[in-house]
Design a protein around this motif. Structure first.
Motif, PDB file in Angstrom:
ATOM      1  N   GLU A 152       0.832  -1.201   0.000  1.00 24.63           N
ATOM      2  CA  GLU A 152       0.000   0.000   0.000  1.00 24.63           C
ATOM      3  C   GLU A 152       0.862   1.244   0.000  1.00 24.63           C
ATOM      4  O   GLU A 152       0.554   2.230  -0.669  1.00 24.63           O
ATOM      5  N   ASP A 153       1.985   1.196   0.751  1.00 27.63           N
ATOM      6  CA  ASP A 153       2.913   2.320   0.845  1.00 27.63           C
ATOM      7  C   ASP A 153       4.295   1.764   1.107  1.00 27.63           C
ATOM      8  O   ASP A 153       4.544   1.213   2.194  1.00 27.63           O
ATOM      9  N   PRO A 154       5.234   1.875   0.157  1.00 29.48           N
ATOM     10  CA  PRO A 154       6.575   1.314   0.360  1.00 29.48           C
ATOM     11  C   PRO A 154       7.287   1.884   1.584  1.00 29.48           C
ATOM     12  O   PRO A 154       8.051   1.171   2.252  1.00 29.48           O
ATOM     13  N   VAL A 155       7.068   3.158   1.885  1.00 29.21           N
ATOM     14  CA  VAL A 155       7.733   3.767   3.043  1.00 29.21           C
ATOM     15  C   VAL A 155       7.238   3.122   4.328  1.00 29.21           C
ATOM     16  O   VAL A 155       8.037   2.770   5.211  1.00 29.21           O
ATOM     17  N   VAL A 156       5.938   2.936   4.448  1.00 29.70           N
ATOM     18  CA  VAL A 156       5.388   2.288   5.641  1.00 29.70           C
ATOM     19  C   VAL A 156       5.887   0.845   5.745  1.00 29.70           C
ATOM     20  O   VAL A 156       6.246   0.371   6.833  1.00 29.70           O
ATOM     21  N   PHE A 157       5.921   0.146   4.619  1.00 30.20           N
ATOM     22  CA  PHE A 157       6.426  -1.231   4.621  1.00 30.20           C
ATOM     23  C   PHE A 157       7.854  -1.285   5.166  1.00 30.20           C
ATOM     24  O   PHE A 157       8.187  -2.129   6.007  1.00 30.20           O
ATOM     25  N   LEU A 158       8.709  -0.384   4.679  1.00 30.40           N
ATOM     26  CA  LEU A 158      10.113  -0.403   5.102  1.00 30.40           C
ATOM     27  C   LEU A 158      10.271   0.042   6.549  1.00 30.40           C
ATOM     28  O   LEU A 158      11.142  -0.461   7.267  1.00 30.40           O
ATOM     29  N   LYS A 159       9.455   0.972   6.987  1.00 29.29           N
ATOM     30  CA  LYS A 159       9.480   1.349   8.402  1.00 29.29           C
ATOM     31  C   LYS A 159       9.091   0.150   9.273  1.00 29.29           C
ATOM     32  O   LYS A 159       9.741  -0.155  10.279  1.00 29.29           O
ATOM     33  N   LYS A 160       8.030  -0.541   8.866  1.00 27.48           N
ATOM     34  CA  LYS A 160       7.542  -1.662   9.658  1.00 27.48           C
ATOM     35  C   LYS A 160       8.581  -2.773   9.759  1.00 27.48           C
ATOM     36  O   LYS A 160       8.755  -3.380  10.830  1.00 27.48           O
ATOM     37  N   THR A 161       9.287  -3.045   8.668  1.00 28.68           N
ATOM     38  CA  THR A 161      10.262  -4.150   8.673  1.00 28.68           C
ATOM     39  C   THR A 161      11.569  -3.785   9.368  1.00 28.68           C
ATOM     40  O   THR A 161      12.445  -4.630   9.513  1.00 28.68           O
ATOM     41  N   THR A 162      11.685  -2.532   9.795  1.00 31.26           N
ATOM     42  CA  THR A 162      12.879  -2.094  10.533  1.00 31.26           C
ATOM     43  C   THR A 162      12.495  -1.570  11.914  1.00 31.26           C
ATOM     44  O   THR A 162      13.128  -0.642  12.439  1.00 31.26           O
ATOM     45  N   ASP A 163      11.469  -2.181  12.521  1.00 30.83           N
ATOM     46  CA  ASP A 163      11.005  -1.800  13.868  1.00 30.83           C
ATOM     47  C   ASP A 163      10.644  -0.323  13.953  1.00 30.83           C
ATOM     48  O   ASP A 163      10.824   0.319  14.990  1.00 30.83           O
ATOM     49  N   TRP A 164      10.162   0.212  12.833  1.00 33.34           N
ATOM     50  CA  TRP A 164       9.675   1.591  12.749  1.00 33.34           C
ATOM     51  C   TRP A 164      10.781   2.635  12.879  1.00 33.34           C
ATOM     52  O   TRP A 164      10.500   3.813  13.021  1.00 33.34           O
ATOM     53  N   TYR A 165      12.036   2.200  12.792  1.00 39.00           N
ATOM     54  CA  TYR A 165      13.141   3.156  12.787  1.00 39.00           C
ATOM     55  C   TYR A 165      13.437   3.663  11.378  1.00 39.00           C
ATOM     56  O   TYR A 165      13.733   4.833  11.172  1.00 39.00           O
ATOM     57  N   GLY A 166      13.399   2.795  10.419  1.00 39.03           N
ATOM     58  CA  GLY A 166      13.854   3.079   9.068  1.00 39.03           C
ATOM     59  C   GLY A 166      15.192   2.411   8.813  1.00 39.03           C
ATOM     60  O   GLY A 166      15.893   1.991   9.737  1.00 39.03           O
ATOM     61  N   ALA A 167      15.548   2.306   7.558  1.00 38.68           N
ATOM     62  CA  ALA A 167      16.823   1.682   7.187  1.00 38.68           C
ATOM     63  C   ALA A 167      17.991   2.576   7.589  1.00 38.68           C
ATOM     64  O   ALA A 167      17.863   3.799   7.670  1.00 38.68           O
ATOM     65  N   ASP A 168      19.134   1.960   7.830  1.00 35.45           N
ATOM     66  CA  ASP A 168      20.341   2.736   8.131  1.00 35.45           C
ATOM     67  C   ASP A 168      20.845   3.462   6.892  1.00 35.45           C
ATOM     68  O   ASP A 168      21.340   4.591   6.985  1.00 35.45           O
ATOM     69  N   VAL A 169      20.707   2.800   5.748  1.00 33.49           N
ATOM     70  CA  VAL A 169      21.198   3.347   4.484  1.00 33.49           C
ATOM     71  C   VAL A 169      20.162   3.072   3.405  1.00 33.49           C
ATOM     72  O   VAL A 169      19.651   1.951   3.301  1.00 33.49           O
ATOM     73  N   CYS A 170      19.835   4.077   2.614  1.00 36.58           N
ATOM     74  CA  CYS A 170      18.998   3.888   1.424  1.00 36.58           C
ATOM     75  C   CYS A 170      19.775   4.336   0.192  1.00 36.58           C
ATOM     76  O   CYS A 170      20.448   5.372   0.231  1.00 36.58           O
ATOM     77  N   ILE A 171      19.676   3.558  -0.877  1.00 33.84           N
ATOM     78  CA  ILE A 171      20.430   3.821  -2.101  1.00 33.84           C
ATOM     79  C   ILE A 171      19.470   3.928  -3.272  1.00 33.84           C
ATOM     80  O   ILE A 171      18.682   3.011  -3.533  1.00 33.84           O
ATOM     81  N   ASP A 172      19.533   5.045  -3.987  1.00 38.08           N
ATOM     82  CA  ASP A 172      18.706   5.274  -5.174  1.00 38.08           C
ATOM     83  C   ASP A 172      19.498   4.867  -6.409  1.00 38.08           C
ATOM     84  O   ASP A 172      20.437   5.555  -6.809  1.00 38.08           O
ATOM     85  N   CYS A 173      19.100   3.745  -6.998  1.00 38.07           N
ATOM     86  CA  CYS A 173      19.723   3.261  -8.230  1.00 38.07           C
ATOM     87  C   CYS A 173      18.754   3.352  -9.407  1.00 38.07           C
ATOM     88  O   CYS A 173      18.936   2.659 -10.410  1.00 38.07           O
ATOM     89  N   VAL A 174      17.748   4.191  -9.301  1.00 35.76           N
ATOM     90  CA  VAL A 174      16.730   4.301 -10.342  1.00 35.76           C
ATOM     91  C   VAL A 174      16.916   5.570 -11.161  1.00 35.76           C
ATOM     92  O   VAL A 174      17.111   5.542 -12.371  1.00 35.76           O
ATOM     93  N   GLY A 175      16.822   6.720 -10.500  1.00 29.65           N
ATOM     94  CA  GLY A 175      16.962   7.976 -11.213  1.00 29.65           C
ATOM     95  C   GLY A 175      15.653   8.478 -11.778  1.00 29.65           C
ATOM     96  O   GLY A 175      14.572   8.251 -11.220  1.00 29.65           O
ATOM     97  N   CYS A 176      15.733   9.139 -12.921  1.00 27.27           N
ATOM     98  CA  CYS A 176      14.673  10.049 -13.374  1.00 27.27           C
ATOM     99  C   CYS A 176      13.485   9.387 -14.072  1.00 27.27           C
ATOM    100  O   CYS A 176      12.622  10.093 -14.579  1.00 27.27           O
ATOM    101  N   GLU A 177      13.419   8.057 -14.089  1.00 24.62           N
ATOM    102  CA  GLU A 177      12.254   7.418 -14.708  1.00 24.62           C
ATOM    103  C   GLU A 177      11.603   6.413 -13.764  1.00 24.62           C
ATOM    104  O   GLU A 177      11.067   5.399 -14.191  1.00 24.62           O
ATOM    105  N   ALA A 178      11.609   6.732 -12.478  1.00 22.97           N
ATOM    106  CA  ALA A 178      11.035   5.832 -11.486  1.00 22.97           C
ATOM    107  C   ALA A 178       9.516   5.762 -11.611  1.00 22.97           C
ATOM    108  O   ALA A 178       8.860   6.753 -11.920  1.00 22.97           O
ATOM    109  N   GLU A 179       8.986   4.583 -11.347  1.00 25.37           N
ATOM    110  CA  GLU A 179       7.540   4.375 -11.299  1.00 25.37           C
ATOM    111  C   GLU A 179       7.070   4.483  -9.851  1.00 25.37           C
ATOM    112  O   GLU A 179       7.865   4.491  -8.924  1.00 25.37           O
TER     113      GLU A 179
END
Length: 380
Positions: A230-257
């Motif tokens: 439903e929401d990727p941000v909420v999913f990632l928060k939930k799977t990290t005990d609501w803290y968030g990831a230590d590191v996020c890496i954007d390998c997509v760029g200007c044509e993200a869906e």
């Protein structure tokens, strides 16, 4: 190959490249790749991409001719050519910032020269061709070790260094959780290289199932389809005990869906420089005090991102084009000693004459395509 406008490339006869400066070399190309960032050119997303341009910044080949001042190469050498065009002498090259050379693209204030990547990156012809002129031939081209497979070597020109630097810029520490947005070749390689730094979890997010399955098998990571959330941000928060990831890496760029507002403003109306959906998710998914690493390609003039969250969460953002020359000694050793298997990413080998079909295959994600190598006629 020749660019004829958005979604149009073709094979044509062009004049043989010539030595224009005494430090030039002419390379006979034996392998070149289509990069995910080439698709930004192909789709018309990069400013000043001119009709008649030859794309291609990932290539290896044989030295056919050298200028009178070239000392480190000789005719017949098999070389891999970093995608950065770097003089090796300016203040930025001396700092190891070969992607920001001040001499190879003097009309720009940001990026240095890049082979086959529009006039914003210097207007150089690229390596999706039979022959290519390589400036500063004593700086970039590296002789391929005799025991190295050329398929491995061609991926050392961009994919492996960019994936490694994406992880390196993340400042990954032992026990960290790392989230990578994008399961293209760069994202998959970033996931594989992240393990060198000792994280406890590596997670990759994409929306194409076959790419996610490939990523799990190649990079030994967790892989999730954001279309199932439903929401990727909420999913990632939930799977990290609501803290968030230590590191996020954007390998997509200007044509993200994944975000209708970003898509409308960045791809339909072109009011911003493409869609910054992956970067938006990275900023919102990382923990307070975390690090966001960016290697996905964005261009001028601007993008819609939650800069207030960067400030209020105390984030560190690290981004750059990979400094291939700086990383090559380490990465060549990783390949030779079996810690990395770059050629394992290659799924398709296509004759250069069929470049239009190769672009369509990669762009449309047909036939489970991950990485395509172009082979000029009668060359291996």
């Amino acid at each position: 190959m020749e660019y004829r406008g958005p979604y149009r490339v073709r094979t044509v006869e062009k004049p043989m490249p010539q030595i224009l400066h005494p430090e030039d070399a002419i390379i006979r190309v034996t392998r070149s790749c289509i990069c995910g960032s080439d698709l930004h050119l192909y789709h018309g997303m990069v400013p000043d991409t001119r009709v008649g341009s030859t794309f291609g910044h990932e290539f290896v080949g044989v030295v056919e001719e050298i200028g009178p001042l070239v000392q480190k190469l000789k005719v017949g050498d098999q070389v891999l050519v970093p995608f950065n065009i770097a003089c090796g002498k300016c203040n930025f090259c001396k700092q190891g910032l070969f992607g920001n050379c001040h001499e190879s693209n003097p009309m720009a204030t940001a990026v240095g020269g890049i082979f086959g990547y529009s006039h914003t990156a210097g207007g150089y012809d690229g390596g999706q061709a039979e022959y290519v002129r390589v400036p500063y031939a004593d700086v970039g081209p590296t002789v391929i070790p005799p025991d190295m497979d050329p398929d491995d070597a061609v991926l050392l020109t961009d994919v492996v260094p960019t994936g490694y630097q994406a992880a390196e810029m993340g400042g990954i520490k032992e026990g960290d959780t790392v989230v990578i947005f994008g399961a293209g070749p760069i994202g998959i390689m970033a996931a594989r290289c992240a393990w060198f730094f000792g994280p406890s979890r590596v997670i990759i997010i994409d929306h194409v199932d076959y790419r996610l399955e490939f990523a799990k098998n190649y990079a030994y990571c967790e892989a999730y389809n954001f279309k199932d959330m439903e929401d990727p941000v909420v999913f990632l928060k939930k799977t990290t005990d609501w803290y968030g990831a230590d590191v996020c890496i954007d390998c997509v760029g200007c044509e993200a869906e994944g975000n209708s507002l970003q898509t409308f403003s960045g791809k339909v109306t072109l009011m911003q420089a493409g869609t910054a959906t992956a970067l938006q998710w990275a900023i919102n998914s990382v923990k307070k005090g975390g690090i966001v690493s960016i290697v996905g390609v964005y261009g001028p003039p601007f993008n819609l991102i939650p800069i207030g969250n960067v400030l209020n969460k105390g984030l560190t953002i690290r981004a750059n084009q990979a400094s291939v020359k700086r990383l090559l000694p380490k990465l060549i050793a990783h390949v030779q000693e079996g810690r990395l298997n770059p050629k394992g990413l290659i799924t398709h080998r296509v004759p250069l004459e069929e470049v239009a079909d190769a672009y369509r295959l990669f762009s449309s994600k047909l036939d489970n395509c991950i990485k395509t190598v172009l082979i000029p006629s009668a060359k291996s």
